[in-house]
Design a protein around this motif. Structure first.
Motif, PDB file in Angstrom:
ATOM      1  N   GLY A  90      83.747  56.763   1.308  1.00  0.00           N
ATOM      2  CA  GLY A  90      82.809  57.507   2.134  1.00  0.00           C
ATOM      3  C   GLY A  90      81.447  56.843   2.195  1.00  0.00           C
ATOM      4  O   GLY A  90      80.799  56.821   3.250  1.00  0.00           O
ATOM      5  N   LEU A  91      81.016  56.296   1.063  1.00  0.00           N
ATOM      6  CA  LEU A  91      79.734  55.600   1.010  1.00  0.00           C
ATOM      7  C   LEU A  91      79.736  54.400   1.950  1.00  0.00           C
ATOM      8  O   LEU A  91      78.795  54.208   2.736  1.00  0.00           O
ATOM      9  CB  LEU A  91      79.458  55.153  -0.430  1.00  0.00           C
ATOM     10  N   ILE A  92      80.784  53.611   1.895  1.00  0.00           N
ATOM     11  CA  ILE A  92      80.883  52.432   2.761  1.00  0.00           C
ATOM     12  C   ILE A  92      80.919  52.852   4.228  1.00  0.00           C
ATOM     13  O   ILE A  92      80.260  52.245   5.083  1.00  0.00           O
ATOM     14  CB  ILE A  92      82.120  51.592   2.390  1.00  0.00           C
ATOM     15  N   GLU A  93      81.649  53.903   4.512  1.00  0.00           N
ATOM     16  CA  GLU A  93      81.753  54.386   5.898  1.00  0.00           C
ATOM     17  C   GLU A  93      80.395  54.790   6.446  1.00  0.00           C
ATOM     18  O   GLU A  93      79.996  54.369   7.532  1.00  0.00           O
ATOM     19  CB  GLU A  93      82.718  55.576   5.944  1.00  0.00           C
ATOM     20  N   VAL A  94      79.650  55.593   5.697  1.00  0.00           N
ATOM     21  CA  VAL A  94      78.379  56.100   6.210  1.00  0.00           C
ATOM     22  C   VAL A  94      77.299  55.020   6.225  1.00  0.00           C
ATOM     23  O   VAL A  94      76.391  55.063   7.062  1.00  0.00           O
ATOM     24  CB  VAL A  94      77.915  57.338   5.398  1.00  0.00           C
ATOM     25  N   CYS A  96      77.870  51.784   6.836  1.00  0.00           N
ATOM     26  CA  CYS A  96      78.216  50.679   7.742  1.00  0.00           C
ATOM     27  C   CYS A  96      78.494  51.120   9.172  1.00  0.00           C
ATOM     28  O   CYS A  96      78.695  50.277  10.049  1.00  0.00           O
ATOM     29  CB  CYS A  96      79.425  49.918   7.202  1.00  0.00           C
ATOM     30  N   SER A  97      78.530  52.424   9.437  1.00  0.00           N
ATOM     31  CA  SER A  97      78.787  52.903  10.795  1.00  0.00           C
ATOM     32  C   SER A  97      78.049  54.213  11.009  1.00  0.00           C
ATOM     33  O   SER A  97      77.576  54.840  10.060  1.00  0.00           O
ATOM     34  CB  SER A  97      80.298  53.097  11.014  1.00  0.00           C
ATOM     35  N   GLY A  98      77.949  54.619  12.261  1.00  0.00           N
ATOM     36  CA  GLY A  98      77.283  55.876  12.560  1.00  0.00           C
ATOM     37  C   GLY A  98      75.774  55.732  12.707  1.00  0.00           C
ATOM     38  O   GLY A  98      75.237  54.618  12.695  1.00  0.00           O
ATOM     39  N   PRO A  99      75.062  56.859  12.808  1.00  0.00           N
ATOM     40  CA  PRO A  99      73.636  56.827  13.129  1.00  0.00           C
ATOM     41  C   PRO A  99      72.751  56.216  12.049  1.00  0.00           C
ATOM     42  O   PRO A  99      71.629  55.792  12.340  1.00  0.00           O
ATOM     43  CB  PRO A  99      73.283  58.311  13.341  1.00  0.00           C
ATOM     44  N   TYR A 100      73.231  56.166  10.797  1.00  0.00           N
ATOM     45  CA  TYR A 100      72.403  55.633   9.713  1.00  0.00           C
ATOM     46  C   TYR A 100      72.905  54.286   9.214  1.00  0.00           C
ATOM     47  O   TYR A 100      72.524  53.848   8.122  1.00  0.00           O
ATOM     48  CB  TYR A 100      72.350  56.635   8.550  1.00  0.00           C
ATOM     49  N   ALA A 101      73.739  53.634  10.002  1.00  0.00           N
ATOM     50  CA  ALA A 101      74.262  52.329   9.608  1.00  0.00           C
ATOM     51  C   ALA A 101      73.121  51.347   9.363  1.00  0.00           C
ATOM     52  O   ALA A 101      72.146  51.303  10.105  1.00  0.00           O
ATOM     53  CB  ALA A 101      75.192  51.780  10.693  1.00  0.00           C
ATOM     54  N   ARG A 102      73.251  50.599   8.265  1.00  0.00           N
ATOM     55  CA  ARG A 102      72.288  49.570   7.857  1.00  0.00           C
ATOM     56  C   ARG A 102      70.950  50.155   7.396  1.00  0.00           C
ATOM     57  O   ARG A 102      69.980  49.415   7.241  1.00  0.00           O
ATOM     58  CB  ARG A 102      72.083  48.527   8.962  1.00  0.00           C
ATOM     59  N   TRP A 103      70.897  51.473   7.132  1.00  0.00           N
ATOM     60  CA  TRP A 103      69.685  52.062   6.567  1.00  0.00           C
ATOM     61  C   TRP A 103      69.741  52.038   5.052  1.00  0.00           C
ATOM     62  O   TRP A 103      68.705  52.189   4.399  1.00  0.00           O
ATOM     63  CB  TRP A 103      69.518  53.502   7.032  1.00  0.00           C
ATOM     64  N   GLY A 104      70.911  51.884   4.473  1.00  0.00           N
ATOM     65  CA  GLY A 104      71.057  51.968   3.030  1.00  0.00           C
ATOM     66  C   GLY A 104      70.811  53.391   2.549  1.00  0.00           C
ATOM     67  O   GLY A 104      70.959  54.351   3.295  1.00  0.00           O
ATOM     68  N   CYS A 105      70.447  53.515   1.288  1.00  0.00           N
ATOM     69  CA  CYS A 105      70.111  54.800   0.669  1.00  0.00           C
ATOM     70  C   CYS A 105      68.603  54.793   0.436  1.00  0.00           C
ATOM     71  O   CYS A 105      68.063  53.824  -0.098  1.00  0.00           O
ATOM     72  CB  CYS A 105      70.868  54.937  -0.660  1.00  0.00           C
ATOM     73  N   MET A 106      67.927  55.849   0.833  1.00  0.00           N
ATOM     74  CA  MET A 106      66.469  55.882   0.686  1.00  0.00           C
ATOM     75  C   MET A 106      66.050  55.703  -0.763  1.00  0.00           C
ATOM     76  O   MET A 106      65.068  55.004  -1.056  1.00  0.00           O
ATOM     77  CB  MET A 106      65.922  57.198   1.242  1.00  0.00           C
ATOM     78  N   ALA A 107      66.791  56.307  -1.697  1.00  0.00           N
ATOM     79  CA  ALA A 107      66.437  56.177  -3.111  1.00  0.00           C
ATOM     80  C   ALA A 107      66.690  54.755  -3.607  1.00  0.00           C
ATOM     81  O   ALA A 107      65.861  54.181  -4.322  1.00  0.00           O
ATOM     82  CB  ALA A 107      67.224  57.175  -3.947  1.00  0.00           C
ATOM     83  N   VAL A 108      67.820  54.184  -3.237  1.00  0.00           N
ATOM     84  CA  VAL A 108      68.117  52.813  -3.661  1.00  0.00           C
ATOM     85  C   VAL A 108      67.129  51.838  -3.028  1.00  0.00           C
ATOM     86  O   VAL A 108      66.664  50.889  -3.673  1.00  0.00           O
ATOM     87  CB  VAL A 108      69.572  52.433  -3.319  1.00  0.00           C
ATOM     88  N   LEU A 165      77.293  49.566  -9.064  1.00  0.00           N
ATOM     89  CA  LEU A 165      78.111  49.135  -7.929  1.00  0.00           C
ATOM     90  C   LEU A 165      77.712  49.907  -6.670  1.00  0.00           C
ATOM     91  O   LEU A 165      77.631  49.321  -5.580  1.00  0.00           O
ATOM     92  CB  LEU A 165      79.594  49.350  -8.240  1.00  0.00           C
ATOM     93  N   ALA A 166      77.444  51.192  -6.798  1.00  0.00           N
ATOM     94  CA  ALA A 166      77.006  51.984  -5.642  1.00  0.00           C
ATOM     95  C   ALA A 166      75.681  51.452  -5.099  1.00  0.00           C
ATOM     96  O   ALA A 166      75.485  51.373  -3.876  1.00  0.00           O
ATOM     97  CB  ALA A 166      76.871  53.462  -6.025  1.00  0.00           C
ATOM     98  N   TYR A 167      74.768  51.049  -5.992  1.00  0.00           N
ATOM     99  CA  TYR A 167      73.513  50.447  -5.536  1.00  0.00           C
ATOM    100  C   TYR A 167      73.800  49.178  -4.734  1.00  0.00           C
ATOM    101  O   TYR A 167      73.187  48.937  -3.691  1.00  0.00           O
ATOM    102  CB  TYR A 167      72.618  50.075  -6.723  1.00  0.00           C
ATOM    103  N   GLY A 168      74.714  48.370  -5.242  1.00  0.00           N
ATOM    104  CA  GLY A 168      75.048  47.131  -4.557  1.00  0.00           C
ATOM    105  C   GLY A 168      75.619  47.380  -3.172  1.00  0.00           C
ATOM    106  O   GLY A 168      75.262  46.678  -2.205  1.00  0.00           O
ATOM    107  N   VAL A 169      76.492  48.360  -3.052  1.00  0.00           N
ATOM    108  CA  VAL A 169      77.052  48.707  -1.744  1.00  0.00           C
ATOM    109  C   VAL A 169      75.930  49.111  -0.787  1.00  0.00           C
ATOM    110  O   VAL A 169      75.884  48.670   0.373  1.00  0.00           O
ATOM    111  CB  VAL A 169      78.100  49.837  -1.868  1.00  0.00           C
ATOM    112  N   ASN A 170      75.019  49.947  -1.268  1.00  0.00           N
ATOM    113  CA  ASN A 170      73.908  50.388  -0.428  1.00  0.00           C
ATOM    114  C   ASN A 170      73.046  49.222   0.034  1.00  0.00           C
ATOM    115  O   ASN A 170      72.690  49.127   1.209  1.00  0.00           O
ATOM    116  CB  ASN A 170      73.053  51.398  -1.196  1.00  0.00           C
ATOM    117  N   LEU A 171      72.694  48.329  -0.879  1.00  0.00           N
ATOM    118  CA  LEU A 171      71.822  47.207  -0.526  1.00  0.00           C
ATOM    119  C   LEU A 171      72.527  46.202   0.381  1.00  0.00           C
ATOM    120  O   LEU A 171      71.954  45.715   1.352  1.00  0.00           O
ATOM    121  CB  LEU A 171      71.307  46.524  -1.790  1.00  0.00           C
TER     122      LEU A 171
END
Length: 198
Positions: A90-94, A96-108, A165-171
């Motif tokens: 789900g993390l990878i999906e959100v 890499c696609s949709g309205p927030y693609a390439r925004w990452g996580c605000m906290a990360v 690992l989740a941080y890495g996915v986000n970045l």
């Protein structure tokens, strides 16, 4: 007479969350906030304080509305390792696609930005990390109960590893990383634990 607000502070804050999330603090001036919200500076300052106060309010709002529900869902899922795999999928999906693609996580994003120089921001980030790690730990404990993990697996270390690992996915997602590559990386990380592909 007291100033009467003619706007919804929650709606304005949601707009500000998206602005800081997409652009970061360093690239966002107060005029950007004025333009995005349609509010004047005096209304913003009277309601939220200065730019740093506004950013902190937005960061806290992001954690409560975006991060916390995902962490809670993971912790309460009850499937163990399949829940962890689903969380990453789900993390990878959100990311890499949709309205927030390439925004990452605000906290990360804040971990990697100049904003982490503020002590209060660091406290929010540490709390965010603890909540992520604790959700992963809860899922791993469930996995152990269900017989999905070796008795020798150090659950605390595994939860910390998966949080990083989740941080890495986000970045990586912010740079346009191929989601298939991210899924392969997650699958490789979960495989020693007995997890399913992301």
């Amino acid at each position: 007479m007291p100033d009467i607000k003619h706007f919804d502070p929650d709606t304005a804050l949601d707009t500000v969350v998206r602005l800081f999330w997409r652009q970061g603090v360093a690239s966002t001036g107060i005029q950007d906030v004025v333009s995005a919200t349609g509010l004047n500076r005096s209304s913003l300052y009277a309601t939220f304080g200065g730019k740093q106060d506004l950013y902190l309010a937005a960061l806290r709002r992001y954690v409560e509305t975006h991060s916390a529900p995902a962490f809670r869902g993971l912790a309460e899922d009850g499937r163990g390792l399949p829940a962890v795999a689903a969380f990453f999928a789900g993390l990878i999906e959100v990311r890499c696609s949709g309205p927030y693609a390439r925004w990452g996580c605000m906290a990360v994003n804040a971990h990697a930005g100049a904003e982490n120089g503020d002590a209060e921001v660091r406290r929010v980030l540490e709390d965010h990390h603890r909540r992520l790690r604790d959700a992963l730990l809860a899922a791993l404990r469930t996995a152990r109960t269900l017989g999905q993990l070796s008795a020798t697996t150090d659950l605390d270390t595994a939860a910390e590893l998966l949080a990083v690992l989740a941080y890495g996915v986000n970045l990586r997602s912010r740079t346009g990383a191929d989601p298939a590559d991210l899924r392969r990386t997650v699958s490789a990380a979960l495989a020693p634990l007995g997890g399913e592909p992301a």
